[in-house]
Scaffold this motif. Structure first.
Motif, PDB file in Angstrom:
ATOM      1  N   ALA A 288       3.432   1.299   2.983  1.00 29.45           N
ATOM      2  CA  ALA A 288       4.438   2.274   2.571  1.00 29.45           C
ATOM      3  C   ALA A 288       3.798   3.610   2.214  1.00 29.45           C
ATOM      4  CB  ALA A 288       5.228   1.742   1.383  1.00 29.45           C
ATOM      5  N   SER A 289       2.616   3.842   2.731  1.00 23.30           N
ATOM      6  CA  SER A 289       1.882   5.089   2.519  1.00 23.30           C
ATOM      7  C   SER A 289       2.247   6.083   3.627  1.00 23.30           C
ATOM      8  CB  SER A 289       0.384   4.795   2.513  1.00 23.30           C
ATOM      9  OG  SER A 289       0.045   3.949   3.616  1.00 23.30           O
ATOM     10  N   PRO A 290       1.792   7.349   3.549  1.00 20.21           N
ATOM     11  CA  PRO A 290       2.156   8.333   4.571  1.00 20.21           C
ATOM     12  C   PRO A 290       1.694   7.930   5.973  1.00 20.21           C
ATOM     13  CG  PRO A 290       1.369   9.434   2.606  1.00 20.21           C
ATOM     14  CD  PRO A 290       1.103   7.970   2.401  1.00 20.21           C
TER      15      PRO A 290
ATOM     16  N   THR B  21      -4.415  -1.270  -7.923  1.00 19.31           N
ATOM     17  CA  THR B  21      -5.731  -0.767  -7.548  1.00 19.31           C
ATOM     18  C   THR B  21      -5.612   0.523  -6.760  1.00 19.31           C
ATOM     19  OG1 THR B  21      -7.755  -1.306  -6.295  1.00 19.31           O
ATOM     20  CG2 THR B  21      -5.679  -2.189  -5.448  1.00 19.31           C
ATOM     21  N   GLY B  22      -6.707   1.250  -6.685  1.00 16.55           N
ATOM     22  CA  GLY B  22      -6.798   2.406  -5.814  1.00 16.55           C
ATOM     23  C   GLY B  22      -7.491   2.078  -4.508  1.00 16.55           C
ATOM     24  N   ASP B  23      -7.766   0.816  -4.281  1.00 12.30           N
ATOM     25  CA  ASP B  23      -8.510   0.355  -3.110  1.00 12.30           C
ATOM     26  C   ASP B  23      -7.601  -0.484  -2.214  1.00 12.30           C
ATOM     27  OD1 ASP B  23     -10.275  -0.618  -1.243  1.00 12.30           O
ATOM     28  OD2 ASP B  23     -11.591  -1.628  -2.676  1.00 12.30           O
TER      29      ASP B  23
ATOM     30  N   ILE C  71       0.863  -1.179   0.000  1.00 19.47           N
ATOM     31  CA  ILE C  71       0.000   0.000   0.000  1.00 19.47           C
ATOM     32  C   ILE C  71       0.895   1.224   0.000  1.00 19.47           C
ATOM     33  CG2 ILE C  71      -1.827   1.232   1.206  1.00 19.47           C
ATOM     34  CD1 ILE C  71      -2.568  -1.450   2.543  1.00 19.47           C
ATOM     35  N   GLY C  72       0.833   1.983  -1.075  1.00 17.47           N
ATOM     36  CA  GLY C  72       1.690   3.148  -1.234  1.00 17.47           C
ATOM     37  C   GLY C  72       2.729   2.902  -2.303  1.00 17.47           C
ATOM     38  N   CYS C  73       2.725   3.731  -3.345  1.00 18.30           N
ATOM     39  CA  CYS C  73       3.646   3.534  -4.480  1.00 18.30           C
ATOM     40  C   CYS C  73       4.463   4.785  -4.739  1.00 18.30           C
ATOM     41  CB  CYS C  73       2.851   3.145  -5.729  1.00 18.30           C
ATOM     42  SG  CYS C  73       2.044   1.552  -5.603  1.00 18.30           S
ATOM     43  N   GLY C  74       5.012   5.319  -3.661  1.00 17.67           N
ATOM     44  CA  GLY C  74       5.810   6.529  -3.789  1.00 17.67           C
ATOM     45  C   GLY C  74       7.294   6.260  -3.848  1.00 17.67           C
TER      46      GLY C  74
ATOM     47  N   SER D  79      -3.418   5.749  -3.405  1.00 17.82           N
ATOM     48  CA  SER D  79      -4.641   6.491  -3.118  1.00 17.82           C
ATOM     49  C   SER D  79      -5.385   6.897  -4.382  1.00 17.82           C
ATOM     50  CB  SER D  79      -4.316   7.733  -2.276  1.00 17.82           C
ATOM     51  OG  SER D  79      -3.371   8.558  -2.948  1.00 17.82           O
ATOM     52  N   ASP D  80      -4.635   7.176  -5.449  1.00 13.79           N
ATOM     53  CA  ASP D  80      -5.292   7.570  -6.701  1.00 13.79           C
ATOM     54  C   ASP D  80      -5.402   6.416  -7.704  1.00 13.79           C
ATOM     55  OD1 ASP D  80      -2.660   7.248  -7.466  1.00 13.79           O
ATOM     56  OD2 ASP D  80      -2.380   9.309  -8.160  1.00 13.79           O
TER      57      ASP D  80
END
Length: 343
Positions: free
Chosen positions: A80-82, A62-64, A16-19, A44-45
Motif C-alpha cells: 500500500a506504498s506509493p 517497523t521501518g524495514d 507495507i505503507g501506512c498512509g 518508510s520512516d
C-alpha cells in the motif's frame, strides 16, 4: 511456493505503507474481517507504522519492509506504498513465496507490471490488484444485467469523471513516484471497470492536457477505447474545472444502464421499454468486497477475478494514452503500442 492449506486462518498480513489508503479504505476491511488480520506494518520512516500499530493493536511495526516480507509469521503481503515501490516489493514478496495484494495503479508502467506478473508466476503465488470497485454490489448488479443480455449487445460506453484536484496532491503529481496524475490514480478505476465489464481493449487513443502551473501531470484527458468486439468507449476527465461528476453509462442494442454517480451505489436502466432502478448499500468498508474475494481465493480456492493480467490492460491504456505525455519521467515501456495486449 505457497499452498492454500499452509495459510493460517485468519490470514496473517504484512502491510507495507501506512498512509491514507490503509487508514481510510483498506484498514477498516482488515480489522472487520474474521479471516484476515494485520500481523505487521512497515512504513518508510517507521514512525507512521508505529502510530498505526499502536492505534490498531498490530503486534509488529517497523521501518524495514524486508523484515515484514521475510517474517515467517506473515502469510501474505499487501503493498500500500506509493507506485514507485510496487514492483520491488511485489517481486520480493513473490520470491519469499507469499501472495501479494498491490494497490493501484499496479505500477508506473506496463514494463513494471509485467515484471510483477512474471515474478508471481515464477513463484506460483497469487497477485491481486486493488481495483476494489469490481466488487461493489451495484457493479456486480451491472455485471449481471450485462451477462443476462438484458440490454442486448453492448454498443458504447461513456465515462465522465472530474473533480478539482486537491491543493496538496503530494506525491500523486510527481510522475517519478506516482507514474501519473489524478487520471492515473482515480480515473483508472473507471477504465478498469470498462475492461472488466465489457472486455479487453483492442484500440486506445488519447488527448492529454498538462498545463496547470506547477503540475507536470495530466489536468484533462479525453480517451477513446475500443474493447471486445468493437464496443466504443469514451472517457473524459478533468481536475481543474469547477464542480465534480462521476457518470458511467453503458448503451446496448436493447437498452442502457446509467449511473449518474458511480459511487452512489445505484443506477437506472432501460430494457425493451421497461425502466427501473437498482440501489445497493455501499460497503461498510471500501475494500470490504475486495478483501472477501481475496480471502475466498486464498482460503477456498475461488478463481482470482482481479489479477495482474486484468490490471495490466489498464496499465497499457495509461501508457499509450496518458503517460506518453511525460514518458521521460517514468520507466521506459518496451511495447509497440498495439492491441489486443497479449502477456
Amino acid at each position: 511456493m505457497y499452498e492454500r492449506n499452509s495459510l493460517s486462518t485468519p490470514i496473517r498480513w504484512g502491510v507495507i505503507g501506512c498512509g491514507d489508503v490503509l487508514e481510510r479504505k483498506s484498514g477498516p476491511a482488515f480489522h472487520r474481517s474474521e479471516r484476515s488480520r494485520i500481523g505487521a506494518v512497515a512504513s518508510s520512516d517507521g514512525e507512521s507504522a508505529t502510530r498505526y500499530a499502536a492505534a490498531h493493536d498490530v503486534p509488529v511495526a517497523t521501518g524495514d519492509a524486508e523484515q515484514v516480507i521475510t517474517d515467517p509469521e506473515i502469510d501474505a503481503v499487501y503493498v500500500a506504498s506509493p507506485p514507485n515501490t510496487h514492483e520491488g516489493f511485489t517481486v520480493a514478496a513473490a520470491e519469499a513465496g507469499k501472495p501479494v495484494l498491490v494497490e493501484k495503479p499496479m505500477g508506473r508502467s506496463l514494463t513494471e507490471g509485467r515484471e510483477m506478473i512474471d515474478a508471481c508466476d515464477r513463484a506460483g503465488v497469487e497477485l491481486f490488484v486493488a481495483y476494489y470497485r469490481r466488487f461493489h454490489p451495484h457493479v456486480e448488479e451491472i455485471q449481471k444485467l450485462l451477462a443476462e443480455g438484458r440490454i442486448g449487445e453492448p454498443v458504447s460506453a461513456i465515462v465522465n469523471h472530474a473533480f478539482p484536484r486537491p491543493n496538496d496532491s503530494g506525491w500523486r503529481e510527481t510522475p517519478e513516484i506516482s507514474g501519473g496524475g489524478w487520471f492515473v490514480d482515480a480515473t483508472s478505476h473507471r477504465v478498469d471497470l470498462l475492461c472488466h465489464l465489457l472486455g479487453a481493449p483492442t484500440e486506445a487513443t488519447g488527448v492529454v492536457r498538462c498545463d496547470d502551473g506547477d503540475s507536470r501531470t495530466e489536468t484533462a484527458v479525453s480517451l477513446s477505447l475500443a474493447v471486445a468486439d468493437g464496443i466504443c468507449c469514451t472517457v473524459t476527465s478533468d481536475f481543474v474545472g469547477a464542480g465534480s461528476t462521476d457518470r458511467f453509462v453503458i448503451r446496448g442494442t436493447a437498452g442502457s444502464i446509467v449511473a449518474e454517480t458511480l459511487d452512489s451505489g445505484g443506477f437506472t436502466y432501460e430494457v425493451a421499454g421497461e425502466s427501473g432502478s437498482v440501489a445497493c448499500n455501499q460497503p461498510e468498508s471500501t475494500h470490504g468486497g475486495l478483501l472477501d474475494h481475496v480471502e475466498a481465493v486464498l482460503l477456498d480456492g475461488e478463481t482470482n477475478r482481479s489479477t495482474g493480467r486484468d490490471a495490466i490492460q489498464t496499465e497499457a491504456i495509461l501508457d499509450n494514452c496518458v503517460r506518453s505525455a511525460y514518458a521521460d519521467a517514468i520507466p521506459t515501456t518496451v511495447w509497440d503500442g498495439s492491441f489486443p495486449l497479449t502477456d
